[in-house]
Each structure stands twice: as C-alpha cells, then as structure tokens.
Design an enzyme around this catalytic site. Structure first.
Site, mmCIF file in Angstrom:
data_model
loop_
_atom_site.group_PDB
_atom_site.id
_atom_site.type_symbol
_atom_site.label_atom_id
_atom_site.label_comp_id
_atom_site.label_asym_id
_atom_site.label_seq_id
_atom_site.Cartn_x
_atom_site.Cartn_y
_atom_site.Cartn_z
ATOM 1 N N GLU A 100 2.355 -15.302 1.698
ATOM 2 C CA GLU A 100 1.853 -14.739 0.458
ATOM 3 C C GLU A 100 2.635 -13.496 0.051
ATOM 4 O O GLU A 100 3.076 -12.723 0.900
ATOM 5 C CB GLU A 100 0.359 -14.387 0.618
ATOM 6 C CG GLU A 100 -0.471 -15.633 0.827
ATOM 7 C CD GLU A 100 -1.948 -15.372 1.086
ATOM 8 O OE1 GLU A 100 -2.735 -16.301 0.870
ATOM 9 O OE2 GLU A 100 -2.323 -14.261 1.501
ATOM 10 N N CYS B 65 -3.395 -6.518 15.282
ATOM 11 C CA CYS B 65 -4.146 -5.321 14.915
ATOM 12 C C CYS B 65 -5.560 -5.762 14.535
ATOM 13 O O CYS B 65 -5.738 -6.753 13.818
ATOM 14 C CB CYS B 65 -3.475 -4.587 13.752
ATOM 15 S SG CYS B 65 -1.816 -4.022 14.157
ATOM 16 N N CYS C 169 1.516 -13.216 12.463
ATOM 17 C CA CYS C 169 1.939 -11.942 13.060
ATOM 18 C C CYS C 169 1.396 -11.891 14.474
ATOM 19 O O CYS C 169 0.250 -12.257 14.728
ATOM 20 C CB CYS C 169 1.410 -10.760 12.251
ATOM 21 S SG CYS C 169 1.990 -9.156 12.863
ATOM 22 N N CYS D 115 -6.712 -6.396 10.724
ATOM 23 C CA CYS D 115 -5.786 -7.063 9.806
ATOM 24 C C CYS D 115 -5.955 -8.580 9.840
ATOM 25 O O CYS D 115 -5.967 -9.191 10.907
ATOM 26 C CB CYS D 115 -4.356 -6.686 10.199
ATOM 27 S SG CYS D 115 -3.106 -7.501 9.198
ATOM 28 N N CYS E 82 -4.181 -4.755 0.983
ATOM 29 C CA CYS E 82 -3.598 -4.481 2.293
ATOM 30 C C CYS E 82 -4.437 -5.107 3.391
ATOM 31 O O CYS E 82 -5.641 -4.893 3.464
ATOM 32 C CB CYS E 82 -3.581 -2.983 2.563
ATOM 33 S SG CYS E 82 -2.332 -2.131 1.676
ATOM 34 N N CYS F 74 5.036 -6.798 -3.076
ATOM 35 C CA CYS F 74 4.730 -6.709 -1.653
ATOM 36 C C CYS F 74 5.169 -8.028 -1.007
ATOM 37 O O CYS F 74 4.666 -9.096 -1.347
ATOM 38 C CB CYS F 74 3.227 -6.486 -1.497
ATOM 39 S SG CYS F 74 2.680 -6.431 0.207
HETATM 40 N N1 SAH Z 1 3.293 -5.023 10.131
HETATM 41 C C1 SAH Z 1 3.556 -3.989 9.171
HETATM 42 C C2 SAH Z 1 3.515 -4.531 7.779
HETATM 43 C C3 SAH Z 1 2.129 -4.937 7.304
HETATM 44 S S1 SAH Z 1 1.759 -3.732 6.161
HETATM 45 C C4 SAH Z 1 2.628 -2.838 9.387
HETATM 46 O O1 SAH Z 1 1.645 -3.002 10.116
HETATM 47 O O2 SAH Z 1 2.869 -1.752 8.880
HETATM 48 C C5 SAH Z 1 0.172 -3.818 5.843
HETATM 49 C C6 SAH Z 1 -0.451 -2.421 5.767
HETATM 50 O O3 SAH Z 1 -1.826 -2.623 5.494
HETATM 51 C C7 SAH Z 1 -0.356 -1.701 7.097
HETATM 52 O O4 SAH Z 1 -0.376 -0.323 6.973
HETATM 53 C C8 SAH Z 1 -1.635 -2.176 7.721
HETATM 54 O O5 SAH Z 1 -1.992 -1.405 8.805
HETATM 55 C C9 SAH Z 1 -2.584 -2.088 6.544
HETATM 56 N N2 SAH Z 1 -3.798 -2.875 6.732
HETATM 57 C C10 SAH Z 1 -3.977 -3.919 7.552
HETATM 58 N N3 SAH Z 1 -5.243 -4.364 7.485
HETATM 59 C C11 SAH Z 1 -5.881 -3.571 6.596
HETATM 60 C C12 SAH Z 1 -7.208 -3.544 6.094
HETATM 61 N N4 SAH Z 1 -8.134 -4.420 6.486
HETATM 62 N N5 SAH Z 1 -7.531 -2.588 5.181
HETATM 63 C C13 SAH Z 1 -6.595 -1.702 4.763
HETATM 64 N N6 SAH Z 1 -5.321 -1.704 5.194
HETATM 65 C C14 SAH Z 1 -4.971 -2.623 6.103
#
Ligand code: SAH
Length: 368
Positions: free
Chosen positions: A113, A137, A133, A140, A356, A126
C-alpha cells in the site's frame, strides 16, 4: 483534523491486462543501465537519456507514447520489456480526496500500500519498501503480517511514478516519506537505488531534503547513511526513552539498545549536518506520563532534533489507546521549552485505514 468523511471504495480487477508477462520491467534501471539495454539492442548511447526522460521525468505508461523513438524501436521494446510490474488492486479515498490509500498487487503475490496525502501547502507520498515487516513492533499493523519480501528498486519507484500521475494539473512537486509498509533500511540497496533515481535531476528531480527515511533504528545502516553522506532526512521511530519499555514495544531494541542507537544518530548528525526527527507515538499510560516526558528530554534534549509526536492510531483490538487531547497537550507543554522542536502529527486518513501504522495490505484479507 478528523473531519467527518465518507469512505469511497473503488476496487479494481487486480490482473494485468497484458498478455505477455515474462517481460522484464525497465523501472528501477539508472540512465546508464538503460543505455546499456538500448546499446545491446543496437541503438546509440543517447537513447539511454531519452528513455530515462520518458520513464522518470515524464512518467510514460507505455512505449507507444515515446514519440522521439522510431516506431520500430517502440515495438521491439514493447515485445521485450514492460514499464513497471504493479497493478492497482483497489483504493480508498477520503471524501475530500485529500488522502488516498492505493493498494498495488505485486507480480508474484501479495499487496503493498502507498498513501497520497495532501494539504493546501504540500503533497506527500508515503511509500512501502517491503511486503510485510519482520520487526514486530507491538503497535503496528504491518508488524502483525510478519516478514515478507523486499521490494525491488523498481517496485518502490513505481509507487511514486503512479502517485505522481494523480497530482492536480500543473503541479509537479511532492515530498516522499519512506513510512509505508516495511523497514526501509533493511532493504538498503533497493531503497537507495529508488531514491537515487527519484532525486536525480535527469530522473524525477525531487530534492533530497524532500525525502525522509524512517527506521526502527538499524544502527549499522544509520552509520552507512552517515558514511555515504546521503542527504535524505532521517527519522527514527523512538517511541520510548528507556530500554526496558522500548524493548517491549519494539523487539529490535534488544539488538540495538538506546545507547548504541543514540551514538549512531549523533554520528549521522555530525557527518550529514542535518537535524534528525524522532517519532514518538503517544499511547495512553504506556509512554505518555510525565516520567516518560522527563526521560525523553534527558535522552534527546541536547540534540539538534525535532520530536514528532504521533497520537496512537488504532489498529484493531488490543489494549493500546490514544491519549486524550489534554494528556497530549501536557506532554507537548513539558517538551516544548526543553527540546529544539516538537510537533504533533495527527495522521491523515485514519478513517480509511491509511494512517501511520495502519498499512497491512488490507486488500489481501478483506477489510478488517
Ligand atoms: N519501519 C519504519 C517505517 C515505517 S514508518 C519505521 O518503523 O520507522 C511508520 C511510522 O508510523 C513509524 O514511526 C511507526 O512507528 C509509526 N506507527 C506504527 N504504528 C503506528 C500506530 N498504530 N499509530 C501511530 N503511528 C504508528
């Protein structure tokens, strides 16, 4: 930011319309590589520049439109090569069309996406760097998919080329954030290949400072970016200011704990001479207390950095909650006088699952 909107769903048939699909895609090849392909077809070297111009500067969707190439060459190219491998599989748009989440089917299997986000002042794409992945985390949605595969440079670039076609007439400028699905620094070579063409003046001409790479904090690759003096903006997904909490939220912290990570960030700042951004999701009672704020200031307060606070976006059932506006404000008020810059980023597109952390190839499994 959350205006009441209606979701528009326009699914599309996911299959490529072209009958012959063993053809190799030219997207992702540099101008020199394109020249070599054309020389091998018996053409002069200057055709490489013409081809890069069509593919990247103009974003041609087919060979037939390449009007300064002889007709016979266009036909030979079409028989042997294709332009890109992604197929639009579906999309969701907010009613005002300011945010659009586009799902692309990969040629093998799976869906990635990308998100088109616009404000009156700027448009940002984006992009995804991997399908799935492996970093898991806890907050996420992509992390829940598990490890998939790396996207190729061409597959990363094609997302930008396709989204660029959606810019309003006369508009050429856009920013790129590598914040879609996947960990860009785990797919270092392909991401650098794509960004090289994206920022090349003979390619897509996006200034490096309009490109942000976001990472979970892979120390060796951060040092490599510094070593190679890549002038992209660096964003670190921090989310916690103690090892204990960060390891719980982000298992990668066990491999690269905060002290190592911060050392790498300092090296990056010194070499690249650019401030970094720390992303910090605010999750109620988990990392949004005054104790967390104090620790965060102690960890990054002295650095030339921006702290980007992201109120948690829900990704389905689970115990995490977004803090109230009052709690968010309290956190901001504590940080503001103590760090170089702090901003709160309310993601666009929460209502269409495009915010995000919400990207998870939804079209693969049907809407959640
Ligand atoms: N793997 C990279 C790129 C993904 S970026 C990274 O982790 O930075 C996606 C961004 O959105 C990252 O800062 C991630 O931590 C954040 N993110 C992930 N899940 C989220 C959520 N549920 N709410 C808000 N931000 C989130």
């Amino acid at each position: 930011m959350l205006v009441k909107t209606e979701t528009v769903i326009r699914p599309q048939n996911g299959r490529s319309s072209h009958p012959r699909d063993g053809r190799e895609s030219l997207l992702g090849l540099t101008q020199d590589e394109l020249a070599r392909v054309l020389i091998a077809m018996g053409e002069k070297p200057f055709r490489g520049r013409q081809m890069a111009d069509w593919l990247y500067a103009r974003g041609a969707a087919d060979f037939d439109s390449m009007s300064n190439l002889p007709q016979s060459l266009r036909q030979r190219l079409d028989a042997e090569f294709r332009i890109g491998t992604l197929t639009e599989h579906g999309r969701r748009e907010t009613a005002d069309r300011r945010t659009r989440k586009v799902a692309y089917a990969l040629p093998d299997k799976g869906v990635v996406e990308s998100v088109y986000m616009s404000t009156p002042r700027r448009v940002t794409f984006c992009l995804s760097s991997q399908h799935g992945c492996g970093f898991a985390c806890r907050f996420c949605a992509t992390g829940r998919m598990g490890r998939g595969r790396n996207l190729s440079a061409g597959e990363i670039l094609e997302q930008a080329i396709r989204l660029r076609r959606e810019l309003p007439d006369g508009e050429r400028d856009f920013n790129v954030v590598m914040m879609g699905m996947g960990e860009p620094l785990e797919n270092y070579d392909a991401v650098m290949g794509a960004l090289g063409i994206l920022t090349d003046p003979n390619g897509m001409s996006v200034p490096s400072k309009r490109v942000t790479i976001s990472t979970v904090g892979l120390v060796p690759q951060i040092l490599r970016l510094a070593e190679e003096k890549r002038r992209y903006r660096l964003a670190i997904s921090l989310h916690a200011a103690s090892d204990e909490l960060r390891s719980k939220l982000m298992p990668v912290n066990q491999r690269f704990p905060l002290e190592q990570l911060m050392q790498a960030v300092r090296t990056h700042i010194e070499r690249v001479r650019q401030r970094v951004t720390f992303e910090y999701i605010l999750i109620e009672e988990i990392n949004d207390t005054m104790r967390d704020a104090t620790r965060l200031v102690r960890l990054v307060g002295q650095l030339p950095c921006r702290i980007n606070l992201i109120p948690y976006n829900p990704i389905g059932p689970g115990k995490f909650r977004r803090p109230s506006p009052e709690r968010i404000q309290r956190f901001v008020d504590y940080l503001a006088p103590r760090v170089a810059a702090v901003t709160v980023r309310y993601s666009q597109g929460v209502e269409i699952g495009a915010a995000c952390g919400q990207l998870a190839g939804e079209a693969e499994s049907g809407p959640r």
